[in-house]
Design an enzyme around this catalytic site. Sequence first.
Site, PDB file in Angstrom:
ATOM      1  N   ARG A 654       0.835  -1.210   0.000  1.00  0.00           N
ATOM      2  CA  ARG A 654       0.000   0.000   0.000  1.00  0.00           C
ATOM      3  C   ARG A 654       0.866   1.254   0.000  1.00  0.00           C
ATOM      4  O   ARG A 654       1.900   1.312   0.658  1.00  0.00           O
ATOM      5  CB  ARG A 654      -0.895   0.015   1.241  1.00  0.00           C
ATOM      6  CG  ARG A 654      -1.825   1.227   1.271  1.00  0.00           C
ATOM      7  CD  ARG A 654      -2.480   1.439   2.623  1.00  0.00           C
ATOM      8  NE  ARG A 654      -3.376   0.348   2.990  1.00  0.00           N
ATOM      9  CZ  ARG A 654      -4.633   0.230   2.554  1.00  0.00           C
ATOM     10  NH1 ARG A 654      -5.133   1.123   1.741  1.00  0.00           N
ATOM     11  NH2 ARG A 654      -5.388  -0.788   2.946  1.00  0.00           N
ATOM     12  N   ASN A 657       1.133   7.657   0.994  1.00  0.00           N
ATOM     13  CA  ASN A 657       0.972   9.029   0.510  1.00  0.00           C
ATOM     14  C   ASN A 657       1.650   9.096  -0.853  1.00  0.00           C
ATOM     15  O   ASN A 657       2.861   8.945  -0.957  1.00  0.00           O
ATOM     16  CB  ASN A 657       1.626  10.012   1.494  1.00  0.00           C
ATOM     17  CG  ASN A 657       1.526  11.455   1.034  1.00  0.00           C
ATOM     18  OD1 ASN A 657       1.635  11.756  -0.162  1.00  0.00           O
ATOM     19  ND2 ASN A 657       1.314  12.353   1.970  1.00  0.00           N
ATOM     20  N   GLY A 730      12.043   3.261   1.082  1.00  0.00           N
ATOM     21  CA  GLY A 730      13.158   4.195   1.104  1.00  0.00           C
ATOM     22  C   GLY A 730      14.319   3.785   0.219  1.00  0.00           C
ATOM     23  O   GLY A 730      15.054   4.625  -0.275  1.00  0.00           O
ATOM     24  N   GLU A 731      14.497   2.502   0.025  1.00  0.00           N
ATOM     25  CA  GLU A 731      15.735   2.058  -0.618  1.00  0.00           C
ATOM     26  C   GLU A 731      15.536   1.442  -1.992  1.00  0.00           C
ATOM     27  O   GLU A 731      16.397   1.538  -2.857  1.00  0.00           O
ATOM     28  CB  GLU A 731      16.461   1.076   0.315  1.00  0.00           C
ATOM     29  CG  GLU A 731      16.406   1.620   1.727  1.00  0.00           C
ATOM     30  CD  GLU A 731      17.379   1.086   2.735  1.00  0.00           C
ATOM     31  OE1 GLU A 731      18.569   0.954   2.424  1.00  0.00           O
ATOM     32  OE2 GLU A 731      16.932   0.805   3.865  1.00  0.00           O
TER      33      GLU A 731
HETATM   34 MO1  MOS Z   1      19.359   2.492   5.198  1.00  0.00          MO
HETATM   35  S1  MOS Z   1      21.127   2.235   4.148  1.00  0.00           S
HETATM   36  O1  MOS Z   1      19.332   1.007   6.050  1.00  0.00           O
HETATM   37  O2  MOS Z   1      19.455   3.861   6.163  1.00  0.00           O
END
Ligand code: MOS
Length: 764
Positions: A654, A657, A730-731
């Site tokens: 999901r 935002n 994030g990654e």
């Molecule tokens: Mo990430 S490289 O686990 O902040």
Amino acid sequence: MKTNIIGKPVDRVDARLKVTGAAKYAAEFNQNQMAYAFPVRSTIGNGSITNIDTSAAEKAGGVLAVLTHKNAPRLKQINPQEIMKAVGGGGIPGEILLPVQDNKVHYWGQYIGLVVAETYEQARTAAQLVKVDYVKSPLVIDLEKEKSKGFKPEKVFGFEDVQIHEGNAANAIKSAPVEIEQTYTTSTENHHPMEPHATIAVWEGTDKLTLYDATQGVKDSQGIAAYVLNLKPENVQVIAPYIGGGFGCKGQWMNPILAAMGAQVVKRPVKFALTRQMMQTNTGRRGATIQKIALASDQSGKLTAIRHLNDTYTSNLTEFFEPSGLPTKVLYAAPNREITHTVAHLNIGTPTTMRAPGEANFALESAMDELADKLKIDPIQLRIINHADADPLKKIAWSSEYLKECYRTGAEKFGWNRRNQTPRMNRNGKYLIGYGMATATYPAFRSSATVRIRMTADGAVKVMCATQDIGTGTYTIMAQTAADALGVPIEKITVDLGDSSLPLAPVSGGSTTTASVIPAVLATAEVLRQDLMRMAIADGKSKLNGRKIEEIEYRDTKLFVKGDASKNDSYSDLMRRNSKTMMEACTTAMPASGVGLSGNSAPCQTAPFALEENSDATKYSFHSFGAQFAEVMVDEDLGIVRVSRFTSVQDVGRIMNEKTARSQVIGGVIYGLGAALMEATEYDKRWANPVTRTLADYHVPVNLDVPPIDVYFIGKPDPHISPIGARGLGEIGTTGVAAAIANAVFNATGQRIRDLPLTPDKLL
Ligand code: MOS
């Protein structure tokens, strides 16, 4: 689950504070009587200090103290097993090296002293006056030369196996009708978030410490400071409401400890802010890798074996190394698989996590492109032929997986059908145009997290958690979740985070924050709402009196009877009638087999959701996937590659935002573009110092390097990771990017560059 505002592209709730400069970062919490620290750093790469003369520095203007290993406060020696328990959020110290405690030098640029002065300039000037004599030990710098002496660790991060032998890859490769084998290399890369590391340390008496610290883990920073400074954890408070980027470098390095030591000695608050130069030497880096990949297949392209041999380095101050073989554990069905990691020791500092550690996936995705070229099969088709319907090593189902849909959507949005399989066929004036793609992949981690929510009788809601917003939008998605789960407008909600005195949450690393903290917000809001409902049901003056919980709906700070909105009761009226100035709930949400945090704050009640049983990592493999597409323009006369378009499609469960999620992926793609085309830390082999010292030499993408980036999400909630179904993102956005670009360069030019970054000299 009700989603009204969850998922919407809501503006960041902290946007105004950020653009007006009102959002305070660690270095901005200036104190009365504050002094400034500047470190003395080693100018050799290996050896020891024989003499350190501080007399000139001590006499320099404004100097309050000069700390060296001879006079600095003693720190508690680190026992690696013990400190893991002290670290609240599950992170690890960047390196096990206590600052200025002995005369050993492990790398160039190591902290070997600290000057504290009235002003920053005075501290910096005096630091240059410290005279140091050394005895040098031999330097070991060259990975290519040292790799044969490397060791073979069993695991990375303490849990992930990095030596894999499944079937017999060597035999399968020998007998395969089609085979490729190539070596790919990646450079050492350094972290350069917008905000360099900074700490302001404030003592109250001799046993209470406040650290304003730019950290990805306030609980970790608290735990480590308490441990090495021998303080009670509850007497150390770490505050980090805003962080200007983390990316894995703002785990725990020793700058807060140095600031605390300086402040202890001068008995005043001390600020220690790192320079860009120090970012090259004192906060870790992504280690260079040498990766040899062999792929074996039948004539149709079906893989029979994958062999991925990884060489990299570490220091003797950490167990971490760049685990570049990890994506090969999950990508593609192949009965025979060999993955090894061999790690040499070099004297160039300690490697650390850097956005998607190990998962950049340049080598495997380049090799797949080479195999596709050899077989004359479309690169997407080759990946679909070899798609892993279940986790190929664990042999269990994916919790939720739409990789083929990512390929399909990406191909369509990008216009992949316009690609010519034969290189050098697409030209625009003097530029050769090329299309390339690659698979993105990143594991989906979830930890337990605790959230407290307080509602006051005026209808205002405060959501509290010792998580961090490292620039990603944590404040915003926490507010969105609470808004929906409580039926309260988002404007009524404030989020308190980035403070170690709040309820426990994991380090913001490994893309865990959304997956861990959001279920805790949801569970806590659920408990609070049910408390309100029960109060209404029991209240003789409420229009909901005597109803059942299942009959009650909620919206716009009101409870009402399903199907009859006239029978309602507002939260405010209900609380006032019941003489409540506030209502509060606190809940820990935990995945069934997730990482149980060691925790130095007592958990609240554990979330009672049956659905949590689903999040069982022995039954499901939790992983995210995506597809990356690059268009490049290559100027063959100058060797210059420009990325002219990029399309990224991600399946991360999901989307909480759409706006902040999209920004995350755009940032990830730019991060990968830097790795592909420009980022490399170069060392002077005589001294082991990075010669790429500043952003003038260590190039990161600037606006003109960045093309239009189109981002698409599959957006289907993962039914197993949590009731809300959001994995981290994030990654993953950076994974596969460098390979997609290098594959596009091959498609443009017919030149296969196997060495990152892909700088002009390599194309000429
Ligand atoms: Mo990430 S490289 O686990 O902040």
